[in-house]
Design a protein around this motif. Structure first.
Motif, PDB file in Angstrom:
ATOM      1  N   TRP A  22     -50.720   7.321 -84.551  1.00  0.00           N
ATOM      2  CA  TRP A  22     -52.048   7.033 -84.012  1.00  0.00           C
ATOM      3  C   TRP A  22     -52.732   5.898 -84.770  1.00  0.00           C
ATOM      4  N   PRO A  25     -52.585   1.862 -83.439  1.00  0.00           N
ATOM      5  CA  PRO A  25     -53.414   1.562 -82.261  1.00  0.00           C
ATOM      6  C   PRO A  25     -54.909   1.744 -82.526  1.00  0.00           C
ATOM      7  N   ASN A  27     -56.396   1.347 -85.450  1.00  0.00           N
ATOM      8  CA  ASN A  27     -56.805   0.209 -86.271  1.00  0.00           C
ATOM      9  C   ASN A  27     -56.833  -1.083 -85.468  1.00  0.00           C
ATOM     10  N   GLY A  28     -55.915  -1.220 -84.497  1.00  0.00           N
ATOM     11  CA  GLY A  28     -55.946  -2.392 -83.623  1.00  0.00           C
ATOM     12  C   GLY A  28     -57.228  -2.449 -82.812  1.00  0.00           C
ATOM     13  N   ALA A  29     -57.652  -1.305 -82.292  1.00  0.00           N
ATOM     14  CA  ALA A  29     -58.919  -1.247 -81.553  1.00  0.00           C
ATOM     15  C   ALA A  29     -60.097  -1.561 -82.471  1.00  0.00           C
ATOM     16  N   ARG A  31     -59.991  -3.544 -85.080  1.00  0.00           N
ATOM     17  CA  ARG A  31     -59.983  -4.997 -85.314  1.00  0.00           C
ATOM     18  C   ARG A  31     -60.593  -5.741 -84.131  1.00  0.00           C
ATOM     19  N   VAL A  32     -60.250  -5.331 -82.916  1.00  0.00           N
ATOM     20  CA  VAL A  32     -60.812  -5.984 -81.737  1.00  0.00           C
ATOM     21  C   VAL A  32     -62.330  -5.816 -81.718  1.00  0.00           C
ATOM     22  N   VAL A  94     -50.176  -4.606 -83.885  1.00  0.00           N
ATOM     23  CA  VAL A  94     -49.704  -3.555 -82.976  1.00  0.00           C
ATOM     24  C   VAL A  94     -49.920  -3.927 -81.519  1.00  0.00           C
ATOM     25  N   ASP A  95     -51.019  -4.596 -81.217  1.00  0.00           N
ATOM     26  CA  ASP A  95     -51.272  -4.963 -79.827  1.00  0.00           C
ATOM     27  C   ASP A  95     -50.386  -6.120 -79.358  1.00  0.00           C
ATOM     28  N   LYS A  96     -49.796  -6.833 -80.288  1.00  0.00           N
ATOM     29  CA  LYS A  96     -48.915  -7.953 -79.931  1.00  0.00           C
ATOM     30  C   LYS A  96     -47.488  -7.493 -79.630  1.00  0.00           C
ATOM     31  N   GLY A  98     -46.634  -3.905 -79.396  1.00  0.00           N
ATOM     32  CA  GLY A  98     -46.635  -2.563 -78.820  1.00  0.00           C
ATOM     33  C   GLY A  98     -46.480  -1.503 -79.899  1.00  0.00           C
ATOM     34  N   ALA A  99     -47.010  -0.324 -79.642  1.00  0.00           N
ATOM     35  CA  ALA A  99     -46.981   0.768 -80.618  1.00  0.00           C
ATOM     36  C   ALA A  99     -45.555   1.206 -80.936  1.00  0.00           C
TER      37      ALA A  99
END
Length: 151
Positions: A22, A25, A27-29, A31-32, A94-96, A98-99
């Motif tokens: 978890w 994703p 942490n990616g959210a 960062r966004v 992770v968003d680049k 995929g998880a």
């Protein structure tokens, strides 16, 4: 290790692994939302520091003695900094990829390095020989992540 203890230990490790998926994703959210990856990293670590401070305040014993601290290897306190690399990498990438690919690459690299740590007894770990089963498992993991990242 007693068998009944092994079940609980393995179960907690598995749950930890499930929950660890978890983190990137989330942490990616973060960062966004916060735009600045360094601010997002800081915000990601603040709840951990607060939680551990509360636990320490509630359970302050045992405390190390001077001999314990003097005997500590110089690199022992750096584990958190090393772990932060994975957090920051997840936060940024992770968003680049995929998880699944991110977790697979991270876990496979972790597993391969762990085999080397076991084999050579680095960081004070007991030596565990590199058996055929371990080599086969490593090869299967590398093959599996190669398939996951190509899809």
């Amino acid at each position: 290790m007693q068998n009944d203890n092994a079940i609980w230990i393995y179960a907690l490790i598995i749950v930890s692994g499930l929950l660890q998926a978890w983190g990137p994703p989330m942490n990616g959210a973060l960062r966004v939302a916060l735009v600045n990856p360094w601010l997002a990293s800081l915000v990601s670590f603040l709840p951990i520091v607060a939680l551990l401070a509360c636990v320490f305040i509630c359970l302050p014993h045992p405390l190390p003695g001077g001999k314990d601290i003097a005997a500590m290897p110089w690199w022992a306190p750096l584990g958190g900094v090393i772990g932060a690399f994975a957090v920051v990498a997840g936060l940024m990438f992770v968003d680049k990829v995929g998880a699944g690919a991110f977790a697979g690459l991270l876990i496979t690299a972790n597993f391969l390095m762990s085999l080397a740590i076991d084999r050579f007894g680095w960081f004070g770990m007991p030596v565990h020989e590199l058996t055929g089963g371990r080599v086969l498992g490593a090869a299967l993991m590398v093959g599996g992540i190669a398939l996951i990242t190509r899809s």
